[in-house]
Design a protein around this motif. Structure first.
Motif, PDB file in Angstrom:
ATOM      1  N   ASN A  85      50.537  48.818  17.903  1.00 35.11           N
ATOM      2  CA  ASN A  85      49.651  49.819  18.148  1.00 35.11           C
ATOM      3  C   ASN A  85      48.434  49.436  17.457  1.00 35.11           C
ATOM      4  O   ASN A  85      48.358  49.884  16.320  1.00 35.11           O
ATOM      5  CB  ASN A  85      50.212  51.266  17.946  1.00 35.11           C
ATOM      6  N   VAL A  86      47.740  48.449  18.004  1.00 33.24           N
ATOM      7  CA  VAL A  86      46.754  48.069  17.330  1.00 33.24           C
ATOM      8  C   VAL A  86      45.331  48.200  18.337  1.00 33.24           C
ATOM      9  O   VAL A  86      45.397  47.852  19.584  1.00 33.24           O
ATOM     10  CB  VAL A  86      46.849  46.465  17.222  1.00 33.24           C
ATOM     11  N   LEU A  87      44.253  49.006  17.789  1.00 34.25           N
ATOM     12  CA  LEU A  87      43.130  49.075  18.377  1.00 34.25           C
ATOM     13  C   LEU A  87      42.108  48.142  18.403  1.00 34.25           C
ATOM     14  O   LEU A  87      41.494  47.644  17.421  1.00 34.25           O
ATOM     15  CB  LEU A  87      42.496  50.451  17.966  1.00 34.25           C
ATOM     16  N   ALA A  88      41.485  47.532  19.418  1.00 41.74           N
ATOM     17  CA  ALA A  88      40.538  46.727  19.620  1.00 41.74           C
ATOM     18  C   ALA A  88      39.038  47.223  19.580  1.00 41.74           C
ATOM     19  O   ALA A  88      38.856  48.051  19.986  1.00 41.74           O
ATOM     20  CB  ALA A  88      40.555  45.785  20.734  1.00 41.74           C
ATOM     21  N   ILE A  91      49.186  53.071  30.682  1.00 45.92           N
ATOM     22  CA  ILE A  91      48.249  52.457  31.581  1.00 45.92           C
ATOM     23  C   ILE A  91      47.595  51.304  30.919  1.00 45.92           C
ATOM     24  O   ILE A  91      46.830  52.056  29.889  1.00 45.92           O
ATOM     25  CB  ILE A  91      47.578  53.470  32.125  1.00 45.92           C
ATOM     26  N   LEU A  92      47.272  50.306  31.309  1.00 43.13           N
ATOM     27  CA  LEU A  92      46.609  49.116  30.595  1.00 43.13           C
ATOM     28  C   LEU A  92      45.934  48.382  31.530  1.00 43.13           C
ATOM     29  O   LEU A  92      46.482  47.964  32.881  1.00 43.13           O
ATOM     30  CB  LEU A  92      47.794  48.243  30.094  1.00 43.13           C
ATOM     31  N   TRP A  93      44.538  48.103  31.411  1.00 43.94           N
ATOM     32  CA  TRP A  93      43.635  47.313  32.141  1.00 43.94           C
ATOM     33  C   TRP A  93      43.701  46.077  31.789  1.00 43.94           C
ATOM     34  O   TRP A  93      43.470  45.529  30.630  1.00 43.94           O
ATOM     35  CB  TRP A  93      42.325  47.784  31.774  1.00 43.94           C
ATOM     36  N   LEU A  94      44.506  45.269  32.581  1.00 46.17           N
ATOM     37  CA  LEU A  94      44.586  43.717  32.243  1.00 46.17           C
ATOM     38  C   LEU A  94      43.246  42.974  32.635  1.00 46.17           C
ATOM     39  O   LEU A  94      42.975  42.056  32.159  1.00 46.17           O
ATOM     40  CB  LEU A  94      45.579  43.139  33.405  1.00 46.17           C
ATOM     41  N   ASP A  95      42.320  43.639  33.413  1.00 44.19           N
ATOM     42  CA  ASP A  95      41.041  43.040  33.778  1.00 44.19           C
ATOM     43  C   ASP A  95      40.249  44.113  34.593  1.00 44.19           C
ATOM     44  O   ASP A  95      41.065  45.109  34.813  1.00 44.19           O
ATOM     45  CB  ASP A  95      41.064  41.662  34.333  1.00 44.19           C
ATOM     46  N   TYR A 105      39.467  45.652  25.273  1.00 42.08           N
ATOM     47  CA  TYR A 105      39.246  44.570  24.157  1.00 42.08           C
ATOM     48  C   TYR A 105      37.483  44.294  23.825  1.00 42.08           C
ATOM     49  O   TYR A 105      37.180  43.790  22.674  1.00 42.08           O
ATOM     50  CB  TYR A 105      39.701  43.197  23.976  1.00 42.08           C
ATOM     51  N   MET A 106      36.748  44.890  24.888  1.00 40.32           N
ATOM     52  CA  MET A 106      35.222  44.628  24.506  1.00 40.32           C
ATOM     53  C   MET A 106      34.758  45.406  23.453  1.00 40.32           C
ATOM     54  O   MET A 106      35.513  46.510  23.249  1.00 40.32           O
ATOM     55  CB  MET A 106      34.675  44.765  25.823  1.00 40.32           C
ATOM     56  N   LEU A 164      46.009  44.702  23.912  1.00 38.85           N
ATOM     57  CA  LEU A 164      45.135  43.756  24.209  1.00 38.85           C
ATOM     58  C   LEU A 164      44.139  43.608  23.131  1.00 38.85           C
ATOM     59  O   LEU A 164      43.425  44.407  22.879  1.00 38.85           O
ATOM     60  CB  LEU A 164      44.512  43.587  25.761  1.00 38.85           C
ATOM     61  N   LEU A 165      43.641  42.494  22.581  1.00 37.95           N
ATOM     62  CA  LEU A 165      42.807  42.190  21.644  1.00 37.95           C
ATOM     63  C   LEU A 165      41.692  41.252  21.825  1.00 37.95           C
ATOM     64  O   LEU A 165      40.829  40.931  21.237  1.00 37.95           O
ATOM     65  CB  LEU A 165      43.536  41.562  20.331  1.00 37.95           C
ATOM     66  N   ASP A 166      42.014  40.477  22.943  1.00 37.61           N
ATOM     67  CA  ASP A 166      40.928  39.455  23.532  1.00 37.61           C
ATOM     68  C   ASP A 166      41.381  39.395  25.049  1.00 37.61           C
ATOM     69  O   ASP A 166      42.163  39.438  25.495  1.00 37.61           O
ATOM     70  CB  ASP A 166      40.668  38.353  22.905  1.00 37.61           C
ATOM     71  N   GLU A 167      40.438  38.437  25.752  1.00 32.64           N
ATOM     72  CA  GLU A 167      40.638  38.070  27.266  1.00 32.64           C
ATOM     73  C   GLU A 167      41.947  37.446  27.254  1.00 32.64           C
ATOM     74  O   GLU A 167      42.768  37.749  28.493  1.00 32.64           O
ATOM     75  CB  GLU A 167      39.665  36.940  27.535  1.00 32.64           C
TER      76      GLU A 167
END
Length: 278
Positions: A223-226, A124-128, A2-3, A181-184
């Motif tokens: 399906n939303v791109l940050a 695959i998703l980075w949670l942090d 999301y950065m 993910l859209l923010d922390e």
């Protein structure tokens, strides 16, 4: 995830995409190449307006209509790119081609999946920065999880979750089909399809989930791109989800994707391979 998006790979629709057999590729109809190209050009212009440098993936890929969905063949880590091994047999070969584009752009290849491993980055998703969530389903298997753990050890904890059958092996249900993910601590998603342990992990981390209504799930409301924290890009056909995101404090940009997205089941995250955020 999301950065602020700084560098991103994209692939313009080519003649192979325009000639795709809908039944073979699981598309709704044969793509209109002229319309698809215009949609893609406008989509890329939005990425650039948001401050992202775009890297063109123009490698010759005969009979690879899905190659416009550059997100799936590789995973980007702090150590470099990991070339995956696509679960959809028709997409095999995209991995090395995209790897060559990344190397030319200065991104090193850190690892490759081999043998029986199957994985697509939509699972695959980075949670942090230290935690990777992987969905196990028709496109990604346990051997891929084992090899990812080996490639990323000891800095990254790789968690895996069994995905539901949903509409079966011919369709494409990725982990990211029902969450972005859209923010922390903010996500948009469809909790009714989430594996319970995955949902519980999001709750443990303090996430708020903007709920996508059932009528907007099939049109890729999840399906939303940050483009940055609470700055996002989504299809222009999901007004309820858009309103809910705005109520959550998001700036929402939209794009037309009748040919490049809705026809072929690939939203804005699928159309992009983020290389650098921050």
């Amino acid at each position: 995830m999301y950065m602020p998006l700084r560098r991103v790979v994209v692939r313009r629709p080519d003649a192979g995409f325009g000639a795709a057999d809908p039944a073979r590729w699981h598309y709704r109809h044969r793509p209109d190449l002229a319309a698809a190209t215009a949609e893609h050009d406008a989509f890329v212009a939005t990425l650039r307006e948001a401050g992202a440098e775009t890297i063109a993936h123009a490698a010759a890929l005969a009979d690879h209509a899905d190659a416009i969905y550059v997100h799936d063949p590789v995973l980007i880590s702090d150590r470099g790119a990991i070339l995956l091994r696509m679960g959809k047999p028709l997409r095999r070969g995209e991995e090395e081609a995209l790897g060559a584009t990344l190397e030319a752009a200065g991104v090193p290849i850190h690892a490759r999946l081999t043998g029986d491993a199957l994985a697509e980055s939509g699972d695959i998703l980075w949670l942090d920065p230290e935690t990777l969530a992987v969905g196990l389903g028709f496109r990604t298997n346990a051997e891929a999880v084992r090899q990812l753990r080996q490639a990323l050890s000891p800095a990254v904890n790789v968690l895996s979750y069994d995905l539901p059958y949903h509409t079966g092996p011919s369709a494409c249900l990725h982990l990211m089909s029902f969450v972005s993910l859209l923010d922390e601590r903010l996500a948009v998603g469809f909790p009714r399809l989430m594996p319970t342990p995955f949902y519980q992990e999001l709750m443990r981390r303090g996430f708020t989930i903007v709920d996508v209504p059932e009528q907007e799930y099939d049109s890729m409301g999840c399906n939303v791109l940050a483009l940055g924290p609470r700055d996002c890009l989504m299809l222009d056909v999901n007004p309820v989800t858009k309103s809910r995101l705005e109520a959550a404090g998001c700036r929402v940009r939209t794009y037309r994707g009748a040919e490049i997205s809705l026809n072929c089941e690939g939203g804005p995250t699928c159309l992009t391979r983020p290389v650098l955020r921050g």
